[in-house]
Write a protein that holds these residues in place. Structure first.
Motif, mmCIF file in Angstrom:
data_model
loop_
_atom_site.group_PDB
_atom_site.id
_atom_site.type_symbol
_atom_site.label_atom_id
_atom_site.label_comp_id
_atom_site.label_asym_id
_atom_site.label_seq_id
_atom_site.Cartn_x
_atom_site.Cartn_y
_atom_site.Cartn_z
ATOM 1 N N LYS A 2 9.582 8.239 -3.926
ATOM 2 C CA LYS A 2 8.571 7.175 -3.916
ATOM 3 C C LYS A 2 8.019 7.061 -2.503
ATOM 4 O O LYS A 2 8.780 6.943 -1.543
ATOM 5 C CB LYS A 2 9.187 5.847 -4.347
ATOM 6 N N ALA A 3 6.709 7.105 -2.390
ATOM 7 C CA ALA A 3 6.067 7.089 -1.076
ATOM 8 C C ALA A 3 5.066 5.952 -0.978
ATOM 9 O O ALA A 3 4.480 5.531 -1.978
ATOM 10 C CB ALA A 3 5.352 8.420 -0.823
ATOM 11 N N LEU A 4 4.891 5.465 0.234
ATOM 12 C CA LEU A 4 3.921 4.409 0.516
ATOM 13 C C LEU A 4 3.060 4.869 1.688
ATOM 14 O O LEU A 4 3.572 5.442 2.647
ATOM 15 C CB LEU A 4 4.649 3.110 0.856
ATOM 16 N N ILE A 5 1.771 4.624 1.583
ATOM 17 C CA ILE A 5 0.851 4.898 2.686
ATOM 18 C C ILE A 5 0.203 3.581 3.078
ATOM 19 O O ILE A 5 -0.412 2.911 2.243
ATOM 20 C CB ILE A 5 -0.211 5.937 2.292
ATOM 21 N N ALA A 6 0.379 3.201 4.321
ATOM 22 C CA ALA A 6 -0.191 1.954 4.831
ATOM 23 C C ALA A 6 -1.441 2.274 5.622
ATOM 24 O O ALA A 6 -1.413 3.051 6.575
ATOM 25 C CB ALA A 6 0.825 1.230 5.712
ATOM 26 N N ARG A 7 -2.556 1.685 5.202
ATOM 27 C CA ARG A 7 -3.833 1.905 5.907
ATOM 28 C C ARG A 7 -4.634 0.619 5.920
ATOM 29 O O ARG A 7 -5.377 0.328 4.993
ATOM 30 C CB ARG A 7 -4.624 3.024 5.228
ATOM 31 N N PRO A 8 -4.474 -0.209 6.977
ATOM 32 C CA PRO A 8 -5.325 -1.388 7.084
ATOM 33 C C PRO A 8 -6.783 -0.967 7.264
ATOM 34 O O PRO A 8 -7.074 0.195 7.516
ATOM 35 C CB PRO A 8 -4.802 -2.094 8.347
#
Length: 198
Positions: A2-8
């Motif tokens: 499971k992966a998360l990409i954070a991009r404000p």
């Protein structure tokens, strides 16, 4: 995995993360995009994004504990943090550490490199690469037919505005870009938002 990409950031910022999302999706069974409210609609257009979690860093104190709990429950194996414009990835990295994400990679601000390229480089450092034949360009899922607004046939979109006024083009720069594209034979559609330029 499971992966998360954070991009404000806003729409354009999130769209530039698309190639990195596709790279991460080559090995991750599920990909979540953590972004601000201005970028959420763009995140939902990116191929391979399974879930969008909205987080507004300036208002992070409002429900940071609830968000940390949610992220802990999801038990992400890996997270890629992409910076917002010229700012570093600090607040998102701190949030993910609080949520006990096992492995976090953070990209530095692109410093003259195209954002999509810098994001792909950061994904590669975590061991994620694009599938063979993927050219690394930003792309979106099929969107509704816009022919009523844009006419038939291919076109190039020029969006001279930006959420950060320092990144917005001047009217002269926008007009020059449109003229160059039109002179090169492209049909150009100019987009904008409700805010008027100063």
């Amino acid at each position: 995995m499971k992966a998360l990409i954070a991009r404000p950031g806003g729409l354009g910022d999130v769209l530039q993360a698309g190639p990195a999302v596709r790279a991460v999706a080559t090995r991750a069974a599920r990909v979540t995009m953590l972004c601000g409210p201005r970028g959420a609609s763009a995140a939902r257009l990116l191929p391979h994004v399974d879930e969008v979690v909205v987080w507004d860093p300036p208002g992070e104190a409002d429900d940071a504990d609830g968000l940390v709990r949610k992220l802990r429950e999801e038990a992400y194996d890996v997270a890629l943090v992409l910076p917002a414009g010229r700012r570093g990835p600090g607040s998102a990295t701190r949030l993910l550490r609080s949520a006990h994400v096992r492995r976090i990679g953070a990209a530095p601000p692109p410093a003259g490199r195209p954002e999509a390229e810098a994001a792909l480089g950061a994904a590669a450092e975590l061991g994620f690469g694009l599938r063979r034949g993927d050219d690394g360009r930003p792309r979106v899922r099929p969107v509704p037919d816009t022919a009523a607004l844009t006419g038939n046939g291919p076109y190039v979109v020029v969006h001279p505005g930006a959420g950060d006024p320092g990144r917005a083009w001047s009217a002269e720069h926008g007009a020059e870009a449109v003229a160059l594209l039109a002179d090169a034979g492209h049909r150009v559609v100019v987009t904008g938002g409700p805010r008027r330029p100063r």
